[in-house]
Design an enzyme around this catalytic site. Structure first.
Site, PDB file in Angstrom:
ATOM      1  N   CYS A 115       0.830  -1.216   0.000  1.00 30.78           N
ATOM      2  CA  CYS A 115       0.000   0.000   0.000  1.00 30.78           C
ATOM      3  C   CYS A 115       0.858   1.257   0.000  1.00 30.78           C
ATOM      4  O   CYS A 115       0.494   2.281  -0.578  1.00 30.78           O
ATOM      5  CB  CYS A 115      -0.918   0.033   1.211  1.00 30.78           C
ATOM      6  SG  CYS A 115      -1.936  -1.430   1.348  1.00 30.78           S
ATOM      7  N   HIS A 262      -4.525   6.815   2.269  1.00 28.48           N
ATOM      8  CA  HIS A 262      -4.596   5.557   1.523  1.00 28.48           C
ATOM      9  C   HIS A 262      -5.998   4.980   1.704  1.00 28.48           C
ATOM     10  O   HIS A 262      -6.517   4.939   2.820  1.00 28.48           O
ATOM     11  CB  HIS A 262      -3.542   4.596   2.057  1.00 28.48           C
ATOM     12  CG  HIS A 262      -3.760   3.183   1.636  1.00 28.48           C
ATOM     13  ND1 HIS A 262      -3.967   2.828   0.326  1.00 28.48           N
ATOM     14  CD2 HIS A 262      -3.825   2.030   2.355  1.00 28.48           C
ATOM     15  CE1 HIS A 262      -4.148   1.517   0.261  1.00 28.48           C
ATOM     16  NE2 HIS A 262      -4.069   1.014   1.473  1.00 28.48           N
ATOM     17  N   ASN A 292      -9.978  -1.071  -2.218  1.00 27.39           N
ATOM     18  CA  ASN A 292      -8.584  -0.778  -1.871  1.00 27.39           C
ATOM     19  C   ASN A 292      -7.699  -1.242  -3.033  1.00 27.39           C
ATOM     20  O   ASN A 292      -7.622  -2.438  -3.310  1.00 27.39           O
ATOM     21  CB  ASN A 292      -8.246  -1.534  -0.580  1.00 27.39           C
ATOM     22  CG  ASN A 292      -6.806  -1.324  -0.133  1.00 27.39           C
ATOM     23  OD1 ASN A 292      -5.974  -0.835  -0.879  1.00 27.39           O
ATOM     24  ND2 ASN A 292      -6.526  -1.721   1.095  1.00 27.39           N
TER      25      ASN A 292
HETATM   26  O1  UT7 Z   1      -4.508  -1.662   2.758  1.00 30.57           O
HETATM   27  C1  UT7 Z   1      -3.750  -2.344   3.690  1.00 30.57           C
HETATM   28  C2  UT7 Z   1      -4.206  -2.102   5.048  1.00 30.57           C
HETATM   29  N1  UT7 Z   1      -5.434  -2.837   5.292  1.00 30.57           N
HETATM   30  C3  UT7 Z   1      -6.282  -2.354   6.160  1.00 30.57           C
HETATM   31  O2  UT7 Z   1      -6.081  -1.301   6.712  1.00 30.57           O
HETATM   32  C4  UT7 Z   1      -7.482  -3.212   6.508  1.00 30.57           C
HETATM   33  C5  UT7 Z   1      -7.790  -3.101   7.976  1.00 30.57           C
HETATM   34  N2  UT7 Z   1      -8.856  -3.970   8.437  1.00 30.57           N
HETATM   35  C6  UT7 Z   1     -10.142  -3.803   8.081  1.00 30.57           C
HETATM   36  O3  UT7 Z   1     -10.448  -2.962   7.274  1.00 30.57           O
HETATM   37  C7  UT7 Z   1     -11.191  -4.650   8.767  1.00 30.57           C
HETATM   38  O4  UT7 Z   1     -10.588  -5.384   9.795  1.00 30.57           O
HETATM   39  C8  UT7 Z   1     -11.928  -5.617   7.789  1.00 30.57           C
HETATM   40  C9  UT7 Z   1     -12.864  -4.828   6.902  1.00 30.57           C
HETATM   41  C10 UT7 Z   1     -10.955  -6.410   6.968  1.00 30.57           C
HETATM   42  C11 UT7 Z   1     -12.760  -6.640   8.587  1.00 30.57           C
HETATM   43  O5  UT7 Z   1     -13.659  -5.953   9.444  1.00 30.57           O
HETATM   44  P1  UT7 Z   1     -13.774  -6.397  10.967  1.00 30.57           P
HETATM   45  O6  UT7 Z   1     -14.790  -5.530  11.557  1.00 30.57           O
HETATM   46  O7  UT7 Z   1     -12.404  -6.385  11.580  1.00 30.57           O
HETATM   47  O8  UT7 Z   1     -14.360  -7.861  10.865  1.00 30.57           O
HETATM   48  P2  UT7 Z   1     -13.761  -9.234  11.402  1.00 30.57           P
HETATM   49  O9  UT7 Z   1     -12.598  -9.666  10.592  1.00 30.57           O
HETATM   50  O10 UT7 Z   1     -13.585  -9.133  12.884  1.00 30.57           O
HETATM   51  O11 UT7 Z   1     -14.959 -10.232  11.097  1.00 30.57           O
HETATM   52  C12 UT7 Z   1     -16.213 -10.094  11.754  1.00 30.57           C
HETATM   53  C13 UT7 Z   1     -17.146 -11.179  11.240  1.00 30.57           C
HETATM   54  C14 UT7 Z   1     -16.546 -12.567  11.284  1.00 30.57           C
HETATM   55  O12 UT7 Z   1     -17.577 -13.468  11.620  1.00 30.57           O
HETATM   56  P3  UT7 Z   1     -17.736 -14.026  13.126  1.00 30.57           P
HETATM   57  O13 UT7 Z   1     -16.436 -14.703  13.437  1.00 30.57           O
HETATM   58  O14 UT7 Z   1     -17.972 -12.807  13.957  1.00 30.57           O
HETATM   59  O15 UT7 Z   1     -18.898 -14.938  13.024  1.00 30.57           O
HETATM   60  C15 UT7 Z   1     -16.120 -12.815   9.852  1.00 30.57           C
HETATM   61  O16 UT7 Z   1     -16.097 -14.190   9.527  1.00 30.57           O
HETATM   62  O17 UT7 Z   1     -17.479 -10.946   9.872  1.00 30.57           O
HETATM   63  C16 UT7 Z   1     -17.203 -12.114   9.089  1.00 30.57           C
HETATM   64  N3  UT7 Z   1     -16.789 -11.696   7.753  1.00 30.57           N
HETATM   65  C17 UT7 Z   1     -17.651 -11.455   6.763  1.00 30.57           C
HETATM   66  N4  UT7 Z   1     -18.994 -11.514   6.695  1.00 30.57           N
HETATM   67  C18 UT7 Z   1     -19.577 -11.182   5.535  1.00 30.57           C
HETATM   68  C19 UT7 Z   1     -15.530 -11.467   7.301  1.00 30.57           C
HETATM   69  N5  UT7 Z   1     -15.578 -11.077   6.019  1.00 30.57           N
HETATM   70  C20 UT7 Z   1     -16.872 -11.052   5.650  1.00 30.57           C
HETATM   71  C21 UT7 Z   1     -17.557 -10.732   4.469  1.00 30.57           C
HETATM   72  N6  UT7 Z   1     -18.898 -10.806   4.456  1.00 30.57           N
HETATM   73  N7  UT7 Z   1     -16.899 -10.322   3.359  1.00 30.57           N
END
Ligand code: UT7
Length: 335
Positions: A115, A262, A292
């Site tokens: 990134c 970013h 992204n």
């Molecule tokens: O560019 C490089 C730098 N990258 C970043 O800065 C990304 C930083 N991170 C993020 O943007 C966020 O952490 C994400 C958008 C990737 C994820 O959001 P989150 O609020 O941290 O969600 P999570 O990973 O804690 O997942 C929450 C729930 C999980 O289910 P359970 O375990 O609570 O039942 C995941 O399995 O959401 C589920 N989940 C999804 N559900 C529907 C994960 N991906 C998806 C999806 N659709 N695409």
């Protein structure tokens, strides 16, 4: 010592629009989850047969940037190419752009800082120009994410976020002693390298395993991201590196005319905006349309902000990035 200045910007994204609903047909996800957690509504993906690749998109963006700079390919003294999704393992994308644009035997440097790649590239260009070695440097960020993502439910935490596209900037020697890139601030922290990474193909994972045979395994050929961990570090480092850049120039938050973060996640941008108490018109976001695009995210956003008249001469423009590595950095520009 010379100063350097961005004199031409260009961007390109594939025509193929992929909505959140389109992705929900491939995996267990939905529009509400994606929009709520990331702000993304749609992204662009290269379509088989549309002729695009990482280097081809890079060339399309570069042609626009050169035209706007009023320069010909022969005027460029160096290419700095940032990508995490090159067309091939080696050689890098820089020489491919050089060939496709029929450029002279100028140096073509590939930057691998994910990134942060494009802004690392801006810093490289800035240093070569400051020392007087080169006059015009073409800096490119281009990504073909869709070619290497896991579009099954297993990959949903990563695959819904990333999109394809390219952006380019011509960085040139500035005649003015006051306008241009004021400073760049680079950081990295390798101890978190595994938190957002693609393990293979690489010399560690050279012989491909058959992915379908391992449906429950973590497959090293798809990117892995510890999203929450990355998010928490991102919001801290973004703020730190913006403050570092402002302090280095004796400036304050009130001096910022435009912050281009970013485009990792709209929630991260909004958190930073709130922390710095910046009004909406001083922060540019377009992740809603493109997802992204990693190294291409800043140059695409910068190009669009400029095209929309949101960056004017004399403005203080701040670029800030955080990503895999971890790497993070800021650039302070007097436009
Ligand atoms: O560019 C490089 C730098 N990258 C970043 O800065 C990304 C930083 N991170 C993020 O943007 C966020 O952490 C994400 C958008 C990737 C994820 O959001 P989150 O609020 O941290 O969600 P999570 O990973 O804690 O997942 C929450 C729930 C999980 O289910 P359970 O375990 O609570 O039942 C995941 O399995 O959401 C589920 N989940 C999804 N559900 C529907 C994960 N991906 C998806 C999806 N659709 N695409």
């Amino acid at each position: 010592m010379y100063m350097s200045k961005i004199i031409g910007l260009g961007s390109y994204v594939p025509e193929n629009v992929v909505t959140n609903d389109d992705l929900s047909k491939l995996m267990d996800t939905n529009d509400a989850w994606i929009q709520e957690r990331t702000g993304i509504k749609e992204r662009r993906h290269i379509k088989k047969g549309d002729g695009n690749s990482t280097s081809v998109m890079a060339v399309k963006a570069s042609i626009i940037a050169l035209e706007r700079a009023g320069l010909q390919p022969d005027d460029i003294d160096m290419i700095v190419f940032a990508t995490l999704s090159p067309d091939m393992y080696f050689p890098g994308g820089g020489v491919q752009v050089q060939e496709l644009m029929g450029m002279r035997t100028i140096p073509a440097l590939d930057v691998r800082n994910q990134c942060s790649g494009f802004v690392y590239g801006i810093s490289v260009a800035d240093q070569f120009i400051k020392t007087g070695m080169y006059k015009n440097v073409l800096v490119i960020g281009s990504e073909n994410h869709s070619g290497g993502l896991d579009f099954t439910t297993r990959g949903r935490g990563v695959s819904v976020i990333f999109g394809d596209g390219a952006g380019a900037a011509v960085v040139s020697r500035s005649d003015s002693g006051t306008e241009g890139i004021l400073s760049t601030h680079l950081h990295s922290e390798g101890k978190h390298k595994d938190e957002l990474a693609l393990q293979g193909p690489s010399t560690n994972y050279w012989v491909p395993q058959i992915i379908e045979e391992n449906p429950q395994e973590n497959i090293p050929y798809y990117p892995y991201m510890n999203g929450t961990f990355v998010f928490k570090h991102a919001v801290v480092r973004f703020a730190e590196v913006i403050n570092e850049g402002l302090q280095a120039n004796g400036l304050s938050v009130d001096d910022i005319d435009m912050l281009i973060p970013h485009q990792a996640n709209l929630r991260i941008s909004q958190f930073i905006q709130k922390k710095f108490r910046l009004p909406d018109h001083k922060v540019f976001n377009n992740i809603q349309k493109y997802g992204n695009t990693t190294a291409a995210s800043i140059p695409i956003a910068l190009t669009e902000a400029w095209e929309q008249g949101k960056i004017k001469e004399g403005d203080l423009v701040v670029l800030a990035v955080f990503g895999s590595g971890f790497t993070w950095r800021s650039v302070i520009i007097r436009w």
